[in-house]
Design a protein around this motif. Structure first.
Motif, PDB file in Angstrom:
ATOM      1  N   LEU A 122      34.577  30.601  40.585  1.00  0.00           N
ATOM      2  CA  LEU A 122      33.688  31.664  40.513  1.00  0.00           C
ATOM      3  C   LEU A 122      34.414  32.572  41.181  1.00  0.00           C
ATOM      4  CD1 LEU A 122      31.888  28.938  40.277  1.00  0.00           C
ATOM      5  CD2 LEU A 122      30.033  30.476  40.660  1.00  0.00           C
ATOM      6  N   ILE A 123      34.980  33.685  40.878  1.00  0.00           N
ATOM      7  CA  ILE A 123      35.329  34.832  41.671  1.00  0.00           C
ATOM      8  C   ILE A 123      34.902  35.954  41.830  1.00  0.00           C
ATOM      9  CG2 ILE A 123      37.627  36.225  41.628  1.00  0.00           C
ATOM     10  CD1 ILE A 123      38.831  33.801  39.519  1.00  0.00           C
ATOM     11  N   PHE A 124      34.503  35.944  43.099  1.00  0.00           N
ATOM     12  CA  PHE A 124      33.817  37.457  43.481  1.00  0.00           C
ATOM     13  C   PHE A 124      34.876  38.208  44.188  1.00  0.00           C
ATOM     14  CE2 PHE A 124      29.414  35.122  43.590  1.00  0.00           C
ATOM     15  CZ  PHE A 124      29.921  33.991  43.665  1.00  0.00           C
ATOM     16  N   ALA A 125      35.225  39.409  43.178  1.00  0.00           N
ATOM     17  CA  ALA A 125      36.089  40.170  43.932  1.00  0.00           C
ATOM     18  C   ALA A 125      35.813  41.660  43.843  1.00  0.00           C
ATOM     19  CB  ALA A 125      37.300  40.341  42.810  1.00  0.00           C
ATOM     20  N   SER A 126      35.701  42.208  45.079  1.00  0.00           N
ATOM     21  CA  SER A 126      35.607  43.570  45.294  1.00  0.00           C
ATOM     22  C   SER A 126      36.881  44.539  45.142  1.00  0.00           C
ATOM     23  CB  SER A 126      34.934  43.880  46.695  1.00  0.00           C
ATOM     24  OG  SER A 126      35.743  43.675  47.706  1.00  0.00           O
ATOM     25  N   THR A 127      36.628  45.642  45.354  1.00  0.00           N
ATOM     26  CA  THR A 127      37.898  46.614  44.958  1.00  0.00           C
ATOM     27  C   THR A 127      38.027  47.641  46.069  1.00  0.00           C
ATOM     28  OG1 THR A 127      37.653  46.349  42.674  1.00  0.00           O
ATOM     29  CG2 THR A 127      38.897  48.355  43.480  1.00  0.00           C
ATOM     30  N   PHE A 128      39.283  47.783  46.782  1.00  0.00           N
ATOM     31  CA  PHE A 128      39.327  48.595  47.645  1.00  0.00           C
ATOM     32  C   PHE A 128      40.626  49.569  47.268  1.00  0.00           C
ATOM     33  CE2 PHE A 128      36.319  46.706  49.993  1.00  0.00           C
ATOM     34  CZ  PHE A 128      35.739  47.720  50.824  1.00  0.00           C
ATOM     35  N   GLY A 129      40.927  50.591  48.303  1.00  0.00           N
ATOM     36  CA  GLY A 129      41.981  51.708  48.037  1.00  0.00           C
ATOM     37  C   GLY A 129      41.485  52.510  46.750  1.00  0.00           C
ATOM     38  N   LEU A 130      42.285  52.547  45.650  1.00  0.00           N
ATOM     39  CA  LEU A 130      41.970  53.127  44.425  1.00  0.00           C
ATOM     40  C   LEU A 130      42.449  51.933  43.468  1.00  0.00           C
ATOM     41  CD1 LEU A 130      42.922  56.842  44.714  1.00  0.00           C
ATOM     42  CD2 LEU A 130      40.624  55.635  44.547  1.00  0.00           C
ATOM     43  N   GLY A 131      41.456  51.165  43.105  1.00  0.00           N
ATOM     44  CA  GLY A 131      41.391  50.097  42.432  1.00  0.00           C
ATOM     45  C   GLY A 131      42.542  48.866  42.813  1.00  0.00           C
ATOM     46  N   ASP A 132      42.480  48.804  44.221  1.00  0.00           N
ATOM     47  CA  ASP A 132      43.373  47.539  44.705  1.00  0.00           C
ATOM     48  C   ASP A 132      42.616  46.528  45.259  1.00  0.00           C
ATOM     49  OD1 ASP A 132      45.438  49.495  44.245  1.00  0.00           O
ATOM     50  OD2 ASP A 132      45.185  50.465  46.490  1.00  0.00           O
ATOM     51  N   ALA A 133      43.259  45.658  45.648  1.00  0.00           N
ATOM     52  CA  ALA A 133      42.482  44.343  45.994  1.00  0.00           C
ATOM     53  C   ALA A 133      42.264  44.534  47.620  1.00  0.00           C
ATOM     54  CB  ALA A 133      43.642  43.094  45.886  1.00  0.00           C
ATOM     55  N   PRO A 134      41.208  43.813  48.299  1.00  0.00           N
ATOM     56  CA  PRO A 134      40.738  43.847  49.583  1.00  0.00           C
ATOM     57  C   PRO A 134      42.035  42.764  50.385  1.00  0.00           C
ATOM     58  CG  PRO A 134      38.722  43.085  48.170  1.00  0.00           C
ATOM     59  CD  PRO A 134      40.106  43.182  47.482  1.00  0.00           C
ATOM     60  N   THR A 135      42.365  43.101  51.529  1.00  0.00           N
ATOM     61  CA  THR A 135      43.267  42.327  52.174  1.00  0.00           C
ATOM     62  C   THR A 135      43.335  40.828  51.840  1.00  0.00           C
ATOM     63  OG1 THR A 135      42.451  43.787  53.826  1.00  0.00           O
ATOM     64  CG2 THR A 135      44.661  42.507  54.230  1.00  0.00           C
ATOM     65  N   ASN A 136      42.192  40.369  52.003  1.00  0.00           N
ATOM     66  CA  ASN A 136      42.200  38.800  51.678  1.00  0.00           C
ATOM     67  C   ASN A 136      42.132  38.375  50.154  1.00  0.00           C
ATOM     68  OD1 ASN A 136      39.674  39.383  50.863  1.00  0.00           O
ATOM     69  ND2 ASN A 136      38.623  38.003  52.056  1.00  0.00           N
ATOM     70  N   GLY A 137      42.570  39.327  49.289  1.00  0.00           N
ATOM     71  CA  GLY A 137      42.895  38.785  47.996  1.00  0.00           C
ATOM     72  C   GLY A 137      44.026  39.519  47.411  1.00  0.00           C
ATOM     73  N   ASN A 138      44.825  40.006  48.130  1.00  0.00           N
ATOM     74  CA  ASN A 138      45.841  40.758  47.639  1.00  0.00           C
ATOM     75  C   ASN A 138      47.326  39.811  47.258  1.00  0.00           C
ATOM     76  OD1 ASN A 138      46.793  40.141  50.248  1.00  0.00           O
ATOM     77  ND2 ASN A 138      47.064  42.205  51.048  1.00  0.00           N
ATOM     78  N   ASN A 139      46.998  38.537  47.522  1.00  0.00           N
ATOM     79  CA  ASN A 139      48.143  37.654  47.103  1.00  0.00           C
ATOM     80  C   ASN A 139      47.854  36.827  46.198  1.00  0.00           C
ATOM     81  OD1 ASN A 139      50.821  36.877  47.579  1.00  0.00           O
ATOM     82  ND2 ASN A 139      50.145  35.172  48.711  1.00  0.00           N
TER      83      ASN A 139
END
Ligand SMILES: Cc1cc2nc3c(=O)[nH]c(=O)nc-3n(C[C@H](O)[C@H](O)[C@H](O)COP(=O)(O)OP(=O)(O)OC[C@H]3O[C@@H](n4cnc5c(N)ncnc54)[C@H](O)[C@@H]3O)c2cc1C
Ligand SMILES: Cc1cc2nc3c(=O)[nH]c(=O)nc-3n(C[C@H](O)[C@H](O)[C@H](O)COP(=O)(O)O)c2cc1C
Length: 561
Positions: free
Chosen positions: A220-237
């Motif tokens: 179950l993937i709960f993903a917010s978006t940051f920057g401009l369409g980018d991953a939040p820090t704890n999801g960037n890898n």
């Protein structure tokens, strides 16, 4: 959060200037960059005896070259004495000018420190430009706003911590969260709690900690978006990890994107995850991508409903359950009445008098916080006079329901009111059908009291005719007598004498009448168990050709748990 960033970007330059010039002025004040004084001295006059001839000041060549905007101050000659001069301070230098013929007799350039000092003062205070002064005022107001919004964001981050019972290798449900400021964790935590309470093995982790184990069955993937369409820090890898991950078995997944339509790439990161995971042979989608705009509870509940249906586990679909507790205001309530508890269904009715003026309507929720437990318990309430009335089912070992059950007349409790605007009686005289089972009758009894002229029909379901049900029947009969209620029907599931046992059967029996009311713009409200909601909605779906239309027109409203 959005405005924190938006206004931050907008006022970045002025705030940077305010802080740099402020720092510089402090350094000057503390003599770390001492300002240098300039002492101009006039040269000795050649002919002391001769009285100089006064020329027209307007014809002075030196004055013609000086621009007004460069002048900081002018000291005029005190008397027409040849030893008295014009002392002119310009932005970059000081001059001494002969008052008779306008010749510059002495001049000195300011040192760099003094020029910077003047510049800093002007930039810091907006002294020399009205427009810059307005920009500074706006930037200063923004600073005050940042103090407030920064606090709110920090508090939210601290509140939403991950609490796990099973470790990642034991869990069958792996909930993964990509969140910058913690609000998405709040939603995921509520799903985790419910899966655990249904006896499922679930684990919640940050998206970057993604790993599959032998036991993983669902992601179950709960993903917010940051920057401009980018991953939040704890999801960037995550996408790198996903690329390297393989599985010999199929694993189901569902993705919920959290974002804001204020940004051009709404839920951009969730979309990227979906594109990547689709390419994996082992990954099987359970549902399409769901998107939640600005933490909308209604959007989130759409996913909860779909997911709950697909995994055949009843998850709470009342939006309020997912609301953040925030700083809810607690009021004092005194127990005005508490009924005996039914032997069979363990239901009891509680009437509470608020100590002051508390604004609420039937259909709102009462939130209580049992001691030694941080989970709030919500109860659907009706309004009776100025009192709050609720029907509670006592759960064996249930903290909240036992706490309420142990109250005595005259006791006081602290509780909050959570408004549930989507579940109030229409102000207009809309024909309304109220469908409840068990404790769900409480808000409806209040609505009947509040009703002015709307034609209302009640369909209620209970287990047995016990003392509390008799009280409720009396109240329904009284409401019918004084014109607040058009008609009512009750189903008793454990009563041998009655043919229609469940409330959904009552709905099915009257489906023609109900369809007519809905087709004419009426409203159907459902309160009580999630399982009952499912049955009732199922009957409507099967029998009403316009069911979808009722739903999109918000004619079907529910508060089920
Ligand atoms: C929007 C909404 C509206 C609601 N309206 C109402 C309402 O009008 N009336 C109503 O009665 N409820 C209502 N509820 C449900 C209510 O909020 C509580 O969830 C319910 O009262 C149970 O809370 P509890 O504290 O008594 O049980 P909890 O302490 O939360 O326990 C939950 C369950 O686990 C069991 N349990 C707890 N500890 C143990 C243990 N050690 N061993 C075995 N089992 C255990 C309990 O028996 C109970 O069944 C509503 C919920 C929502 C979300
Ligand atoms: C700096 C910043 C950039 C954002 N960029 C986007 C974006 O590009 N697309 C989007 O849909 N939402 C964007 N959002 C909105 C967040 O994704 C949204 O508020 C989300 O609910 C935040 O979740 P969190 O509190 O768990 O971090 C942005 C928010 C901020 C503060």
């Amino acid at each position: 959060q959005y405005y924190h960033v938006f206004l931050g970007r907008l006022s970045l330059v002025p705030i940077l200037i305010i802080s740099l010039t402020g720092t510089y002025l402090s350094l000057v004040k503390f003599n770390i960059f001492p300002e240098k004084k300039i002492e101009l001295k006039a040269p000795a006059r050649a002919n002391q005896e001769e009285e100089p001839e006064q020329k027209q000041v307007a014809t002075f060549a030196s004055f013609k070259t000086i621009k007004l905007k460069d002048i900081r101050s002018v000291d005029f000659p005190f008397a027409d004495d040849p030893d008295e001069y014009y002392k002119i301070k310009l932005t970059d230098r000081e001059l001494m000018v002969n008052q008779f013929d306008g010749t510059i007799v002495a001049s000195a350039q300011y040192p760099m420190v003094n020029i910077l000092n003047t510049l800093s003062l002007n930039l810091h205070t907006g002294k020399t430009s009205t427009i810059w002064a307005i920009v500074l005022t706006l930037a200063t107001i923004n600073i005050l706003f940042f103090i407030y919004s920064g606090f709110v964001i920090t508090l939210r981050r601290r509140r939403n911590k991950i609490k796990n019972k099973y470790n990642i290798t034991e869990a069958e449900y792996l909930l993964l969260v990509a969140s910058e400021n913690g609000s998405t964790i709040h939603f995921a935590n509520h799903i985790l709690t419910q899966l655990l309470s249904h006896g499922e093995k679930a684990h919640l982790a940050e998206l970057n900690d993604f790993q599959l184990s032998e036991n993983t069955q669902q992601l179950l993937i709960f993903a917010s978006t940051f920057g401009l369409g980018d991953a939040p820090t704890n999801g960037n890898n995550f996408l790198n990890k996903l690329e390297e991950t393989d599985s010999h078995r199929a694993i189901e997944y569902t993705i919920i994107g959290f974002g804001s339509t204020n940004y051009p790439d709404f839920c951009g990161y969730a979309k990227r995850i979906e594109e990547e995971i689709k390419t994996k042979e082992w990954a099987t989608p359970l549902l399409p991508l769901y998107k939640v705009n600005d933490r909308s509870l209604t959007d989130f509940v759409e996913w909860v409903k779909a997911y709950s249906d697909i995994i055949h586990l009843p998850l709470i679909t009342s939006p309020n359950y997912y609301a953040e507790i925030n700083q809810r205001k607690l009021y004092s309530f005194t127990v005005a009445d508490i009924s005996a508890t039914n032997e069979g269904d363990k239901n009891f009715m509680l009437t509470l008098t608020p100590s002051g003026n508390v604004d609420f309507s039937s259909g709102d929720l009462l939130a209580i916080y049992p001691e030694n437990n941080e989970k709030e318990r919500l109860y659907s309430i009706g309004k009776s006079g100025k009192n709050v009335r609720l029907v509670v089912k006592l759960h064996e070992q249930g903290l909240g329901s036992s706490y309420l059950n142990n109250l005595k007349k005259g006791d006081t409790i602290k509780a909050a009111i959570q408004s549930n605007n989507g579940f109030h009686l229409d102000k207009k005289q809309t024909p309304t059908i109220l469908v409840s089972n068990g404790t769900g009758i409480a808000p409806f009894l209040g609505m009947l009291e509040e009703n002015k002229d709307a034609p209302i029909s009640v369909y209620a379901g209970f287990r047995n005719k016990e003392p509390l049900q008799l009280t409720i029947e009396q109240q329904l009969a009284a409401a019918k007598n004084n014109g607040k209620l058009k008609d009512y029907t009750i189903a008793y599931s454990r009563d041998a004498d009655i043919s229609h046992k469940y409330v959904y059967e009552l709905v099915e029996k009257d489906i023609v009448k109900i369809t007519q009311i809905l087709d004419n713009g009426g409203v159907l409200m459902i309160c009580g168990a999630i399982a009952m909601h499912k049955e009732v909605v199922g009957k409507l779906q099967q029998n009403c050709p316009n069911f979808e239309l009722y739903q999109s027109n918000n004619q079907i409203r529910s508060d089920c748990y």
